[in-house]
Design an enzyme around this catalytic site. Structure first.
Site, PDB file in Angstrom:
ATOM      1  N   GLU A 240       0.778  -1.242   0.000  1.00 47.80           N
ATOM      2  CA  GLU A 240       0.000   0.000   0.000  1.00 47.80           C
ATOM      3  C   GLU A 240       0.811   1.294   0.000  1.00 47.80           C
ATOM      4  OE1 GLU A 240      -4.178  -1.569   1.988  1.00 47.80           O
ATOM      5  OE2 GLU A 240      -2.899  -0.252   3.202  1.00 47.80           O
TER       6      GLU A 240
ATOM      7  N   GLU B 206      -6.365  -7.938   0.036  1.00 49.72           N
ATOM      8  CA  GLU B 206      -7.041  -7.572   1.280  1.00 49.72           C
ATOM      9  C   GLU B 206      -8.476  -7.195   0.955  1.00 49.72           C
ATOM     10  OE1 GLU B 206      -5.257  -4.671   3.830  1.00 49.72           O
ATOM     11  OE2 GLU B 206      -3.205  -5.405   3.516  1.00 49.72           O
TER      12      GLU B 206
END
Length: 425
Positions: free
Chosen positions: A212, A317
């Site tokens: 991320e 995720e």
């Protein structure tokens, strides 16, 4: 074969990498899992080797210090011996081999394991407490014992790549990209990990070189990330110090950009064994968290038509939770958008009965969790190469966890056993 000049230099010039991919084909890869033909079905081991306040709020609350909000301040703002004892107890108990056994028994084939840079390197003077690496080795052993594939995910980099508490250091703005030595240290850690697993790709088929990175901060971040992805390809695919290639897959992250941003990036035949990770959450904006249950399900179903991509695409995720109600989810001491306790948010509804122990969940809410879980699994398998749910366990946020979903009936013991097989049409 990419020229040895590009491989052996830890920082690959974008010009070099870009021009090469136009003219040179890399050798095919034989990964430890048939990506693209068999679906990834997995779960994240969140909050184990990287602390997250919402996953283990007790670890943070027990410090008695409200300024301890992440693993950085956990090491910085209390006695080293005290902090080390808490961490060692946590590492020894939060995840054990029995968890890997249960994950395999639930029909899953992958586990994604977040780890921070500080497990390898605190040479920048960071106050992190080390000692995670034996547990990484345990995880590799346990995955092998139970036929699971382990993804090693570098979840935090020096200076923080996103400023999230789960990067290790909660900051108003990330600083990883501002300093070349931060990137060089990260490159060296990826080389270390790649060397550790280069002969064990049947158990560790993938390295994710950075979780991320904050691409929404613009080109000053994205330019560094793109270059770092080139570095990482060389470091992961060429760990032997020669022209010999590993079979380790490189799992990039979309850096919060639309997939179209990365179209044509590190694609075959010039690049082999590259996959893309995207994370899908429906609660981190006022618009998303304000959806009705039916809208959440429809938004999930829509992904079956929007995940087509030119690399293996894994939703690395996602969660059956539809609110941000879990305590500390937005950070220790920060409230929720859903109930209006997050600064600047607008009340949607009460969090009562939507987070915490499943014993407080209504049968209607558990039915919704089942429907929403199935809609996401169906969409991510139809649209992409599979999925990895966040997360396996949490102290007090059952709506998020695979373990509680199995125990309470909103996740099936076989992930292909649907109660609502037509929920996405």
């Amino acid at each position: 074969m990419i020229s040895s000049l590009c491989i052996l230099t830890s920082v690959i010039a974008i010009l070099c990498a870009t021009s090469l991919r136009l003219v040179v084909a890399d050798n095919p890869i034989n990964p430890g899992f048939p990506y693209g033909s068999e679906k990834v079905r997995g779960v994240n081991l969140g909050g184990w080797l990287v602390l997250e306040p919402w996953i283990t709020p007790s670890i943070f609350d027990n410090t008695g210090n409200p300024n301890i909000v992440d693993e950085y301040t956990f090491g910085q703002m209390q006695d080293h011996g005290t902090a080390l004892a808490v961490l060692q107890n946590h590492w020894n108990t939060w995840i054990t081999e029995s968890d890997f056994e249960a994950i395999a028994a639930a029909g899953l084939n992958h586990v994604r394991l977040p780890i921070g840079f500080w497990a390898f390197d605190v040479s920048g003077g960071e106050p992190y407490i080390q000692g995670q690496l034996p547990y990484l080795q345990n995880a590799i052993t346990w995955a092998g014992n139970h036929g699971l594939k382990l993804i090693i995910d570098l979840h935090g980099a020096p200076g923080s790549q996103n400023g999230f508490d789960n990067s290790g250091e909660r900051l108003s703005f990330p600083t990883w990209q501002e300093n070349e030595s931060n990137v060089q240290r990260t490159d060296a850690i990826i080389m270390t990990i790649a060397n550790m697993v280069k002969d064990n790709t049947n158990v560790v088929p993938i390295i994710a070189p950075l979780n991320e990175p904050a691409g929404y901060d613009g080109s000053q971040m994205l330019d560094v990330v793109a270059q770092y992805w080139y570095d990482s390809y060389g470091n992961i695919r060429f760990p032997f110090g020669t022209s010999q290639e590993s079979n380790t897959v490189v799992l990039l992250h979309d850096a919060f950009q639309p997939l179209s941003f990365w179209s044509g990036f590190q694609t075959p035949p010039q690049w082999q064994g590259v996959a893309m990770d995207t994370h899908i959450y429906q609660m981190f904006s006022q618009e998303l968290v304000s959806q009705t249950d039916a809208q959440h399900i429809q938004t999930a179903c829509n992904y079956q038509n929007s995940l087509a991509f030119d690399l293996w695409l894994i939703v690395g995720e996602w969660t059956p939770a539809q609110t941000d109600c879990a305590k500390y989810l937005n950070g220790r001491g920060i409230g929720a958008r859903y109930d209006g306790s997050f600064s600047g948010s607008t009340f949607v509804g009460s969090c009562t009965g939507l987070t915490g122990s499943a014993s407080t969940f209504s049968s209607a809410f558990k039915t919704f969790l089942r429907q929403y879980w199935e809609a996401q699994v169906i969409a991510y398998e139809r649209g992409g190469s599979g999925w990895i749910q966040w997360t396996w366990k949490a102290e007090n946020a059952d709506e998020w966890t695979y373990q509680a979903g199995l125990a309470n009936g909103w996740i099936p013991q076989d992930p292909t056993d649907f109660m609502f097989p037509d929920i996405c049409g």
